[in-house]
Design a protein around this motif. Structure first.
Motif, short mmCIF file in Angstrom:
data_model
loop_
_atom_site.label_atom_id
_atom_site.label_comp_id
_atom_site.label_asym_id
_atom_site.label_seq_id
_atom_site.Cartn_x
_atom_site.Cartn_y
_atom_site.Cartn_z
N THR A 37 1.49 19.62 -32.10
CA THR A 37 2.58 19.97 -32.68
C THR A 37 2.92 21.40 -32.36
O THR A 37 2.16 22.26 -32.75
N LEU A 38 4.04 21.81 -31.66
CA LEU A 38 4.23 23.31 -31.50
C LEU A 38 5.54 23.75 -32.28
O LEU A 38 6.65 22.91 -32.09
N LEU A 39 5.43 24.51 -33.08
CA LEU A 39 6.62 25.00 -33.94
C LEU A 39 7.20 26.45 -33.18
O LEU A 39 6.26 27.36 -32.82
N LEU A 40 8.30 26.45 -32.79
CA LEU A 40 8.86 27.79 -32.19
C LEU A 40 10.08 28.32 -32.91
O LEU A 40 11.11 27.58 -33.34
N LEU A 41 9.98 29.59 -33.39
CA LEU A 41 10.80 30.11 -34.07
C LEU A 41 11.72 31.24 -33.06
O LEU A 41 10.83 31.88 -32.33
N GLU A 42 12.90 30.67 -32.97
CA GLU A 42 13.77 31.24 -31.99
C GLU A 42 14.57 32.69 -32.64
O GLU A 42 15.45 32.14 -33.36
N ASN A 43 14.01 33.90 -32.55
CA ASN A 43 14.79 34.86 -33.46
C ASN A 43 15.87 35.67 -32.37
O ASN A 43 15.46 36.79 -31.97
N SER A 44 17.08 35.20 -32.06
CA SER A 44 17.82 35.75 -31.09
C SER A 44 19.00 36.24 -32.19
O SER A 44 18.91 36.85 -33.19
N ASN A 45 20.35 35.79 -31.91
CA ASN A 45 21.37 36.14 -32.48
C ASN A 45 21.42 35.31 -33.80
O ASN A 45 21.83 35.89 -34.90
N GLN A 46 20.79 34.17 -33.81
CA GLN A 46 20.50 33.35 -34.91
C GLN A 46 19.49 32.78 -35.10
O GLN A 46 18.88 31.93 -34.13
N LEU A 47 18.67 32.67 -36.13
CA LEU A 47 17.28 32.35 -36.09
C LEU A 47 17.42 30.74 -36.23
O LEU A 47 18.19 29.82 -36.81
N ARG A 48 16.63 30.00 -35.26
CA ARG A 48 16.44 28.62 -34.97
C ARG A 48 15.08 28.23 -34.95
O ARG A 48 14.06 28.87 -34.72
N LEU A 49 14.68 27.18 -35.54
CA LEU A 49 13.36 26.59 -35.71
C LEU A 49 13.28 25.35 -34.92
O LEU A 49 13.90 24.26 -35.25
N HIS A 50 12.46 25.14 -33.95
CA HIS A 50 12.33 24.11 -33.05
C HIS A 50 10.86 23.49 -33.56
O HIS A 50 9.88 24.11 -33.93
N GLU A 51 10.65 22.09 -33.50
CA GLU A 51 9.52 21.29 -33.49
C GLU A 51 9.11 20.67 -32.26
O GLU A 51 9.96 19.47 -31.98
N LEU A 52 8.10 20.71 -31.50
CA LEU A 52 7.71 19.91 -30.23
C LEU A 52 6.72 19.28 -30.34
O LEU A 52 5.42 19.73 -30.88
N ARG A 53 6.67 17.98 -30.52
CA ARG A 53 5.51 17.04 -30.71
C ARG A 53 5.08 16.42 -29.11
O ARG A 53 6.19 15.82 -28.56
N TRP A 54 3.92 16.26 -28.91
CA TRP A 54 3.39 15.54 -27.80
C TRP A 54 2.10 14.86 -28.08
O TRP A 54 1.25 15.26 -28.58
N ASP A 55 2.37 13.47 -27.90
CA ASP A 55 1.51 12.48 -28.38
C ASP A 55 0.64 11.98 -27.42
O ASP A 55 -0.18 11.00 -27.42
N GLY A 56 0.36 12.84 -26.10
CA GLY A 56 -0.11 12.38 -25.04
C GLY A 56 0.57 11.31 -23.94
O GLY A 56 0.14 11.35 -22.91
N LEU A 57 1.86 11.05 -24.37
CA LEU A 57 2.61 10.01 -23.17
C LEU A 57 3.96 10.70 -23.35
O LEU A 57 4.45 10.59 -22.11
N SER A 58 4.50 11.38 -24.35
CA SER A 58 6.08 11.77 -24.28
C SER A 58 6.20 13.07 -25.15
O SER A 58 5.57 13.04 -26.40
N THR A 59 7.28 13.60 -25.31
CA THR A 59 7.46 14.53 -25.99
C THR A 59 8.68 14.34 -26.94
O THR A 59 9.64 13.32 -26.77
#
Length: 238
Positions: free
Chosen positions: A113-135
């Motif tokens: 599980t990858l958590l990505l905080l994008e701090n550009s003009n507006q703060l955004r929080l993304h969660e990327l999960r990879w289960d070994g087969l798909s994202t």
């Protein structure tokens, strides 16, 4: 790995704190310092065994961190094509959540599980999960506090219990104090070291460090506390 808390503080301010639970015999990590990934300045503590990291902050861009496992506990089946900690650093070659998700080759990488905080003009929080087969990529609310616990280390009922500890902590804390949330990562729990935030299972698997990234709007600070040797290292991200 591990336990992560996220505290939003308005106006693109946040605190992201990470407890690293790892095998005691793993090679000792190096405290955070500045590196370059494809000419992007990136700050992170370095895992000397695999060469990657579990949390990193790019100057003026993303702060990201990695938990082992995706949706449920999986069977460890090495060898894997690439360390998850190296994959995390590869993100900065893309520096874009969607381009990375669509363009990176995750095949042969252990679930995460990858958590990505994008701090550009507006703060955004993304969660990327990879289960070994798909994202699975989701955008989460950047204005809601959150806690994550690794599904490889903690059963669902324990994860739910830890979420309750975090909610109780929030009732008595305003969430804008980096030292206070680090203290929660050290003391949260019920006195059971196998599930407390400062975890220790027979001194074989334990919390080795706590890393906290604080963006106050004026400066970004990465504070690293080595639990085993009891020292603190601080770097300014610019």
């Amino acid at each position: 790995m591990c336990t992560v808390t996220y505290l939003p503080n308005g106006n693109n301010k946040f605190i992201l704190t990470f407890s690293r639970d790892e095998q005691v015999l793993r090679k000792k990590a190096v405290p955070p310092q500045k590196y370059f990934v494809d000419q992007h300045a990136v700050y992170y503590p370095r895992d000397m065994q695999a060469g990657g990291t579990w949390i990193a902050a790019g100057a003026g861009s993303f702060t990201i961190c990695l938990l082992n496992g995706a949706f449920q506990k999986h069977i460890h089946q090495p060898p894997y094509s690439k360390s998850r900690g190296i994959m995390l650093l590869d993100f900065f070659k893309f520096n874009d959540v969607n381009v990375f998700t669509d363009g990176y080759d995750f095949s042969g990488i252990e679930p995460f599980t990858l958590l990505l905080l994008e701090n550009s003009n507006q703060l955004r929080l993304h969660e990327l999960r990879w289960d070994g087969l798909s994202t699975a990529l989701n955008e989460l609310s950047p204005v809601e506090p959150a806690i994550w616990s690794s599904v490889t280390l903690y059963e669902p009922e324990v994860i739910a219990q830890r979420e309750e500890w975090f909610r109780e902590w929030l009732k008595n804390n305003d969430g804008n104090n980096q030292d206070a949330i680090v203290k929660f990562h050290e003391t949260g729990g019920v006195g059971d070291k196998s599930i407390d935030l400062l975890m220790n299972r027979d001194n074989l698997l334990r919390t080795l460090s706590i890393t906290s990234v604080s963006n106050s709007g004026e400066e970004v600070i990465m504070k690293y506390k080595d639990i085993v040797e009891n020292y603190i290292s601080v770097v300014n991200i610019n």
